[in-house]
Design a protein around this motif. Sequence first.
Motif: not given
Length: 202
Positions: A89-113
């Motif tokens: 949970p420490d990898d999340l912080s307040c972002g757009a529209f008041g929701a918590l968002e990742p502060t960093g980390g490896q990106a994953m393509a939607p097609a691979d989820i």
Amino acid sequence: MVKNTLRKEILSRRRQMSDEACLTRSLGIQERFLQTPEFRAAGSLALYSPVLNEVYTEEIFRVARSRGMRVVYPRVQGEGLDFLLVETPDDLSCGAFGALEPTGGQAMAPADIDLMVLPGVAFDRAGHRLGYGKGFYDRALDVPGRRGLLVGLCFEQQLIDLLPAEPHDVRMDMLVTEERILSFRGLSITPNNLTKGGGPKR
């Protein structure tokens, strides 16, 4: 009823839910989802950070990480979404529209989820989703080769008979509420299906 009117009505209804009711019902929804074979078979999972009395997802995150699953959360990037790996949970912080968002980390393509858990203002008995009107998920999921299942988490009060769907709107493969699971994979939607309550229940 037009989308904006419906959106306002359901958001108002959801905001009136007490914190206790939101927590209790959310826990039931999460536990129901965690028992599904779809969750147990997945190696990767997209979650969201709840706002405005959306169904909570913390228990799903905890169990998924304990099973060694890769978990990603969306981050708003311009007009689109990036899905980034989150380990704690420490990898999340307040972002757009008041929701918590990742502060960093490896990106994953939607097609691979394998499994993508989506928020929504409302869902219907055909699996259609009404979002907040920004179209972020519709754009993010409109990609070739997407193989993962789309799961909507919602309270029963967010489930309606029929939404005014458009061709670009994303349709769920499964909905999970505090009372039931509705599955829409392989289901041909007709007015008769809707009057009978949507897809197969479990």
